[in-house]
Design a protein around this motif. Structure first.
Motif, PDB file in Angstrom:
ATOM      1  N   TYR A  31       0.812  -1.215   0.000  1.00 24.17           N
ATOM      2  CA  TYR A  31       0.000   0.000   0.000  1.00 24.17           C
ATOM      3  C   TYR A  31       0.851   1.273   0.000  1.00 24.17           C
ATOM      4  O   TYR A  31       0.317   2.383   0.037  1.00 24.17           O
ATOM      5  CB  TYR A  31      -0.916   0.027   1.224  1.00 24.17           C
ATOM      6  CG  TYR A  31      -1.870  -1.135   1.315  1.00 24.17           C
ATOM      7  CD1 TYR A  31      -2.202  -1.682   2.557  1.00 24.17           C
ATOM      8  CD2 TYR A  31      -2.436  -1.700   0.188  1.00 24.17           C
ATOM      9  CE1 TYR A  31      -3.079  -2.753   2.658  1.00 24.17           C
ATOM     10  CE2 TYR A  31      -3.309  -2.771   0.278  1.00 24.17           C
ATOM     11  CZ  TYR A  31      -3.631  -3.288   1.526  1.00 24.17           C
ATOM     12  OH  TYR A  31      -4.489  -4.344   1.625  1.00 24.17           O
ATOM     13  N   ASN A  32       2.165   1.098  -0.016  1.00 25.49           N
ATOM     14  CA  ASN A  32       3.070   2.227   0.172  1.00 25.49           C
ATOM     15  C   ASN A  32       4.029   2.407  -0.988  1.00 25.49           C
ATOM     16  O   ASN A  32       4.532   1.426  -1.541  1.00 25.49           O
ATOM     17  CB  ASN A  32       3.901   2.015   1.448  1.00 25.49           C
ATOM     18  CG  ASN A  32       3.056   2.013   2.703  1.00 25.49           C
ATOM     19  OD1 ASN A  32       2.793   3.047   3.292  1.00 25.49           O
ATOM     20  ND2 ASN A  32       2.617   0.826   3.115  1.00 25.49           N
ATOM     21  N   ASN A  33       4.286   3.675  -1.330  1.00 27.83           N
ATOM     22  CA  ASN A  33       5.421   3.970  -2.190  1.00 27.83           C
ATOM     23  C   ASN A  33       6.682   3.743  -1.360  1.00 27.83           C
ATOM     24  O   ASN A  33       6.705   4.029  -0.159  1.00 27.83           O
ATOM     25  CB  ASN A  33       5.372   5.424  -2.674  1.00 27.83           C
ATOM     26  CG  ASN A  33       4.161   5.696  -3.534  1.00 27.83           C
ATOM     27  OD1 ASN A  33       3.673   4.825  -4.251  1.00 27.83           O
ATOM     28  ND2 ASN A  33       3.655   6.923  -3.461  1.00 27.83           N
ATOM     29  N   MET A  34       7.733   3.251  -2.017  1.00 32.41           N
ATOM     30  CA  MET A  34       8.936   2.882  -1.284  1.00 32.41           C
ATOM     31  C   MET A  34      10.178   3.515  -1.918  1.00 32.41           C
ATOM     32  O   MET A  34      10.170   3.874  -3.102  1.00 32.41           O
ATOM     33  CB  MET A  34       9.109   1.366  -1.291  1.00 32.41           C
ATOM     34  CG  MET A  34       7.972   0.591  -0.671  1.00 32.41           C
ATOM     35  SD  MET A  34       7.792   0.910   1.098  1.00 32.41           S
ATOM     36  CE  MET A  34       9.382   0.349   1.715  1.00 32.41           C
ATOM     37  N   ALA A  35      11.216   3.621  -1.125  1.00 28.21           N
ATOM     38  CA  ALA A  35      12.465   4.183  -1.645  1.00 28.21           C
ATOM     39  C   ALA A  35      13.644   3.634  -0.868  1.00 28.21           C
ATOM     40  O   ALA A  35      13.504   3.139   0.256  1.00 28.21           O
ATOM     41  CB  ALA A  35      12.444   5.709  -1.545  1.00 28.21           C
ATOM     42  N   THR A  98       9.448   4.246   3.643  1.00 25.21           N
ATOM     43  CA  THR A  98       8.097   4.274   3.075  1.00 25.21           C
ATOM     44  C   THR A  98       7.691   5.713   2.780  1.00 25.21           C
ATOM     45  O   THR A  98       8.030   6.631   3.522  1.00 25.21           O
ATOM     46  CB  THR A  98       7.065   3.673   4.037  1.00 25.21           C
ATOM     47  OG1 THR A  98       6.992   4.484   5.221  1.00 25.21           O
ATOM     48  CG2 THR A  98       7.416   2.251   4.429  1.00 25.21           C
ATOM     49  N   ASN A  99       6.981   5.893   1.687  1.00 19.48           N
ATOM     50  CA  ASN A  99       6.385   7.183   1.331  1.00 19.48           C
ATOM     51  C   ASN A  99       7.339   8.367   1.483  1.00 19.48           C
ATOM     52  O   ASN A  99       7.091   9.277   2.283  1.00 19.48           O
ATOM     53  CB  ASN A  99       5.121   7.402   2.161  1.00 19.48           C
ATOM     54  CG  ASN A  99       4.128   6.290   1.966  1.00 19.48           C
ATOM     55  OD1 ASN A  99       3.742   5.969   0.855  1.00 19.48           O
ATOM     56  ND2 ASN A  99       3.746   5.634   3.064  1.00 19.48           N
ATOM     57  N   GLY A 104       1.611   9.705   3.199  1.00 20.24           N
ATOM     58  CA  GLY A 104       1.403   8.490   3.955  1.00 20.24           C
ATOM     59  C   GLY A 104       2.440   8.372   5.054  1.00 20.24           C
ATOM     60  O   GLY A 104       3.265   9.287   5.249  1.00 20.24           O
ATOM     61  N   LEU A 105       2.420   7.243   5.745  1.00 24.31           N
ATOM     62  CA  LEU A 105       3.367   7.034   6.829  1.00 24.31           C
ATOM     63  C   LEU A 105       4.795   7.049   6.303  1.00 24.31           C
ATOM     64  O   LEU A 105       5.151   6.274   5.420  1.00 24.31           O
ATOM     65  CB  LEU A 105       3.069   5.688   7.509  1.00 24.31           C
ATOM     66  CG  LEU A 105       4.047   5.255   8.599  1.00 24.31           C
ATOM     67  CD1 LEU A 105       3.978   6.193   9.786  1.00 24.31           C
ATOM     68  CD2 LEU A 105       3.757   3.817   9.024  1.00 24.31           C
ATOM     69  N   ASN A 106       5.619   7.908   6.818  1.00 24.19           N
ATOM     70  CA  ASN A 106       7.028   8.006   6.440  1.00 24.19           C
ATOM     71  C   ASN A 106       7.841   7.281   7.492  1.00 24.19           C
ATOM     72  O   ASN A 106       8.098   7.817   8.557  1.00 24.19           O
ATOM     73  CB  ASN A 106       7.440   9.472   6.317  1.00 24.19           C
ATOM     74  CG  ASN A 106       8.886   9.624   5.909  1.00 24.19           C
ATOM     75  OD1 ASN A 106       9.652  10.367   6.538  1.00 24.19           O
ATOM     76  ND2 ASN A 106       9.302   8.943   4.859  1.00 24.19           N
ATOM     77  N   LEU A 107       8.228   6.071   7.184  1.00 26.79           N
ATOM     78  CA  LEU A 107       8.928   5.205   8.129  1.00 26.79           C
ATOM     79  C   LEU A 107      10.308   4.860   7.578  1.00 26.79           C
ATOM     80  O   LEU A 107      10.443   4.552   6.384  1.00 26.79           O
ATOM     81  CB  LEU A 107       8.107   3.927   8.356  1.00 26.79           C
ATOM     82  CG  LEU A 107       8.605   2.927   9.380  1.00 26.79           C
ATOM     83  CD1 LEU A 107       8.569   3.534  10.781  1.00 26.79           C
ATOM     84  CD2 LEU A 107       7.747   1.667   9.323  1.00 26.79           C
ATOM     85  N   TRP A 108      11.328   4.879   8.442  1.00 24.69           N
ATOM     86  CA  TRP A 108      12.701   4.560   8.057  1.00 24.69           C
ATOM     87  C   TRP A 108      13.173   3.306   8.783  1.00 24.69           C
ATOM     88  O   TRP A 108      12.905   3.136   9.976  1.00 24.69           O
ATOM     89  CB  TRP A 108      13.636   5.715   8.415  1.00 24.69           C
ATOM     90  CG  TRP A 108      13.467   6.928   7.563  1.00 24.69           C
ATOM     91  CD1 TRP A 108      12.390   7.779   7.538  1.00 24.69           C
ATOM     92  CD2 TRP A 108      14.404   7.432   6.610  1.00 24.69           C
ATOM     93  NE1 TRP A 108      12.609   8.778   6.619  1.00 24.69           N
ATOM     94  CE2 TRP A 108      13.837   8.596   6.038  1.00 24.69           C
ATOM     95  CE3 TRP A 108      15.667   7.034   6.171  1.00 24.69           C
ATOM     96  CZ2 TRP A 108      14.484   9.343   5.056  1.00 24.69           C
ATOM     97  CZ3 TRP A 108      16.313   7.785   5.203  1.00 24.69           C
ATOM     98  CH2 TRP A 108      15.729   8.920   4.650  1.00 24.69           C
TER      99      TRP A 108
END
Length: 118
Positions: A31-35, A98-99, A104-108
């Motif tokens: 459900y998330n864009n990723m990088a 994430t994101n 959305g939720l920005n998680l590292w």
């Protein structure tokens, strides 16, 4: 607990390949864009590659174009970074995110160290 966990880093020689993996607990990555970001010693964090939740690649940094590929396997809840033709200047801690655009939720994750020797 919601968290991202990177793996696959290590010490390699110039010209070698590595594949980094990013898994998640408590979160469905599909459900998330990723990088992937990286941070070399003494340098700012750098966006390496990004991929949309649909699977289409949105960005590859100029320094890694043609060498690195981001992909995802939503069935395995995992995102990958295939790194080929590694160079000493690729040495850095690599982070899964994430994101990165804030939608959305920005998680590292905590990062995984890649060291490329010449």
């Amino acid at each position: 607990q919601v968290q991202l966990v990177e793996s696959g880093g290590g010490l390699v020689q110039a010209g070698d390949s590595l594949r980094l993996s990013c898994g998640a607990s408590g979160l469905t990555l599909s459900y998330n864009n990723m990088a992937w970001f990286r941070q070399a010693p003494g340098k700012d964090r750098e966006l390496v590659a990004a991929i949309r939740y649909t699977g289409s690649t949105t960005y590859n940094g100029d320094s890694v174009k043609g060498r690195f590929t981001i992909s995802r396997d939503n069935a395995k809840n995992t995102v990958y970074l295939q790194m080929n033709s590694l160079k000493p200047e690729d040495t850095a801690v690599y982070f899964c995110v994430t994101n990165p655009d804030g939608r959305g939720l920005n998680l590292w994750g905590k990062g995984t160290l890649v060291t490329v020797s010449s």
